[in-house]
Design a protein around this motif. Structure first.
Motif, short mmCIF file in Angstrom:
data_model
loop_
_atom_site.label_atom_id
_atom_site.label_comp_id
_atom_site.label_asym_id
_atom_site.label_seq_id
_atom_site.Cartn_x
_atom_site.Cartn_y
_atom_site.Cartn_z
N LEU A 102 0.84 -1.19 0.00
CA LEU A 102 0.00 0.00 0.00
C LEU A 102 0.87 1.24 0.00
CD1 LEU A 102 -2.84 -0.46 2.66
CD2 LEU A 102 -3.12 -0.34 0.19
N THR A 103 0.35 2.33 -0.55
CA THR A 103 1.04 3.61 -0.42
C THR A 103 0.40 4.40 0.72
OG1 THR A 103 -0.41 4.62 -2.08
CG2 THR A 103 1.67 3.70 -2.85
N LYS A 104 1.17 5.30 1.31
CA LYS A 104 0.68 6.05 2.46
C LYS A 104 -0.35 7.11 2.09
CE LYS A 104 4.70 5.41 5.45
NZ LYS A 104 5.88 6.04 6.09
N ASN A 105 -0.50 7.40 0.81
CA ASN A 105 -1.52 8.38 0.43
C ASN A 105 -2.87 7.72 0.14
OD1 ASN A 105 -0.77 7.11 -1.90
ND2 ASN A 105 -0.39 8.97 -3.09
N GLY A 106 -2.99 6.44 0.50
CA GLY A 106 -4.27 5.76 0.37
C GLY A 106 -5.20 6.15 1.51
N SER A 107 -6.42 5.68 1.45
CA SER A 107 -7.43 6.03 2.46
C SER A 107 -7.38 5.07 3.65
CB SER A 107 -8.82 5.99 1.84
OG SER A 107 -9.16 4.65 1.49
N PRO A 108 -7.85 5.52 4.82
CA PRO A 108 -7.95 4.61 5.98
C PRO A 108 -8.81 3.39 5.67
CG PRO A 108 -8.21 6.89 6.68
CD PRO A 108 -8.21 6.90 5.18
N TRP A 109 -9.85 3.60 4.87
CA TRP A 109 -10.73 2.48 4.49
C TRP A 109 -9.94 1.42 3.73
CZ3 TRP A 109 -11.81 0.77 -0.48
CH2 TRP A 109 -12.82 -0.20 -0.59
N GLU A 110 -9.06 1.85 2.82
CA GLU A 110 -8.28 0.88 2.06
C GLU A 110 -7.27 0.16 2.95
OE1 GLU A 110 -6.10 0.51 -2.26
OE2 GLU A 110 -5.73 2.33 -1.11
N LEU A 111 -6.70 0.89 3.91
CA LEU A 111 -5.77 0.27 4.86
C LEU A 111 -6.46 -0.86 5.62
CD1 LEU A 111 -3.12 0.11 6.49
CD2 LEU A 111 -4.07 1.89 7.98
N VAL A 112 -7.65 -0.58 6.13
CA VAL A 112 -8.40 -1.58 6.89
C VAL A 112 -8.73 -2.78 6.00
CG1 VAL A 112 -10.58 -2.05 8.08
CG2 VAL A 112 -9.34 0.09 8.51
N MET A 113 -9.16 -2.51 4.78
CA MET A 113 -9.49 -3.59 3.86
C MET A 113 -8.26 -4.44 3.54
SD MET A 113 -11.49 -3.46 0.18
CE MET A 113 -10.29 -2.39 -0.59
N ALA A 114 -7.11 -3.77 3.37
CA ALA A 114 -5.87 -4.49 3.08
C ALA A 114 -5.47 -5.39 4.24
CB ALA A 114 -4.75 -3.49 2.79
N ILE A 115 -5.58 -4.87 5.46
CA ILE A 115 -5.23 -5.66 6.65
C ILE A 115 -6.14 -6.88 6.77
CG2 ILE A 115 -5.21 -5.65 9.17
CD1 ILE A 115 -4.25 -2.74 9.02
N ARG A 116 -7.43 -6.67 6.59
CA ARG A 116 -8.38 -7.79 6.68
C ARG A 116 -8.11 -8.84 5.60
NH1 ARG A 116 -13.61 -4.02 8.16
NH2 ARG A 116 -13.43 -4.23 10.42
N THR A 117 -7.75 -8.37 4.41
CA THR A 117 -7.46 -9.29 3.32
C THR A 117 -6.22 -10.12 3.63
OG1 THR A 117 -8.42 -7.76 1.69
CG2 THR A 117 -6.93 -9.47 0.86
N VAL A 118 -5.17 -9.46 4.10
CA VAL A 118 -3.92 -10.16 4.41
C VAL A 118 -4.11 -11.10 5.60
CG1 VAL A 118 -1.55 -9.84 5.23
CG2 VAL A 118 -2.45 -8.36 3.42
N LEU A 119 -4.91 -10.69 6.58
CA LEU A 119 -5.18 -11.56 7.73
C LEU A 119 -5.92 -12.83 7.33
CD1 LEU A 119 -6.18 -8.98 10.51
CD2 LEU A 119 -4.15 -10.45 10.47
N SER A 120 -6.62 -12.77 6.20
CA SER A 120 -7.31 -13.97 5.70
C SER A 120 -6.41 -14.77 4.76
CB SER A 120 -8.61 -13.57 4.98
OG SER A 120 -8.33 -12.80 3.82
N ASP A 121 -5.10 -14.47 4.83
CA ASP A 121 -4.08 -15.19 4.05
C ASP A 121 -4.22 -14.99 2.54
OD1 ASP A 121 -2.70 -16.25 6.27
OD2 ASP A 121 -4.21 -17.82 6.49
N LYS A 122 -4.65 -13.79 2.16
CA LYS A 122 -4.71 -13.42 0.75
C LYS A 122 -3.78 -12.24 0.51
CE LYS A 122 -9.54 -14.89 0.31
NZ LYS A 122 -10.93 -14.44 0.03
N LYS A 123 -3.50 -11.97 -0.75
CA LYS A 123 -2.63 -10.86 -1.12
C LYS A 123 -3.48 -9.60 -1.36
CE LYS A 123 1.11 -13.49 -1.48
NZ LYS A 123 2.30 -13.35 -0.61
N TYR A 124 -2.87 -8.44 -1.09
CA TYR A 124 -3.58 -7.19 -1.37
C TYR A 124 -2.59 -6.15 -1.88
CZ TYR A 124 -6.76 -3.27 -1.15
OH TYR A 124 -7.54 -2.20 -1.50
N PHE A 125 -2.96 -5.52 -3.00
CA PHE A 125 -2.15 -4.44 -3.56
C PHE A 125 -3.06 -3.24 -3.80
CE2 PHE A 125 -0.03 -8.39 -4.49
CZ PHE A 125 1.26 -8.12 -4.08
N GLY A 126 -2.63 -2.09 -3.28
CA GLY A 126 -3.45 -0.90 -3.32
C GLY A 126 -3.76 -0.40 -4.71
#
Length: 211
Positions: A102-126
């Motif tokens: 993720l880049t730091k200029n992304g939204s808090p919503w995308e950060l949360v979605m990325a964390i949840r995706t990675v926690l489910s053992d999937k990949k996430y790219f902003g």
């Protein structure tokens, strides 16, 4: 109880991320590491569900740290969170074993979605990362040559048009009807994104096709 480690040398960034995480996830412990050495020390002592890692750190190269962490525990979930979205950084992170970027200029919503995706053992790219990779790929695709775009007949007509021959003369030389040659000309204009004979001549000269 989720345990998250933020690895970033900027205090304001760490506090902002921590506030988002604490307000979003229930029963979460958020630890902070100010550099690579601090991160290694904490990871050796605790098991983290996910690590948010800045690849630019003051004491160690972020990719080197990422490689060390994956060597310690190949099952670690590491989400890169950086200001850099250049293709070389993203690809190097993927190669080293990162679960997402993720880049730091992304939204808090995308950060949360990325964390949840990675926690489910999937990949996430902003979104910004994907757009950057796609744009760079588009630029890297070489432009096709006339020989690749046109049929042999169309290429022959192109050469004749570039030499200044009129459609009637081309039709006579190729033993074709005038309407058939006109159709070839229209196909050439469309395929090469040209507008008229003047552009055909200019294009042919640039491609070394004009006689």
């Amino acid at each position: 109880m989720r345990k998250i480690l933020i690895v970033d040398d900027h205090y304001i960034v760490r506090q902002g991320l921590k506030q988002i995480l604490v307000s979003t996830f229930q029963q979460v412990v958020v630890d902070e590491a100010v550099n690579g050495e601090d991160a290694l020390r904490r990871i050796l002592k605790s098991d983290y569900d996910i690590i948010l890692l800045e690849i630019v750190l003051p004491d160690i190269d972020g990719f080197e740290l990422l490689a060390q962490l994956m060597k310690l525990n190949p099952r670690l979930r590491i989400l890169i969170l950086s200001m850099h979205c250049e293709e070389k950084y993203v690809l190097q992170s993927i190669k080293a074993g990162a679960s997402g970027y993720l880049t730091k200029n992304g939204s808090p919503w995308e950060l949360v979605m990325a964390i949840r995706t990675v926690l489910s053992d999937k990949k996430y790219f902003g979104v910004n990362v994907v757009e950057s990779l796609f744009f760079n790929h588009q630029k890297a695709v070489p432009e096709k040559t006339p020989q690749e775009l046109l049929t042999p007949r169309e290429l022959e007509v192109l050469r004749m048009l570039a030499s200044g021959k009129r459609l009637k003369k081309i039709a006579d030389d190729m033993a074709l009807s005038l309407s058939t040659v006109s159709t070839y000309r229209l196909r050439i204009l469309r395929k090469l994104n040209l507008k008229n004979n003047a552009e055909i001549i200019r294009y042919s000269i640039n491609c070394g096709l004009a006689e």
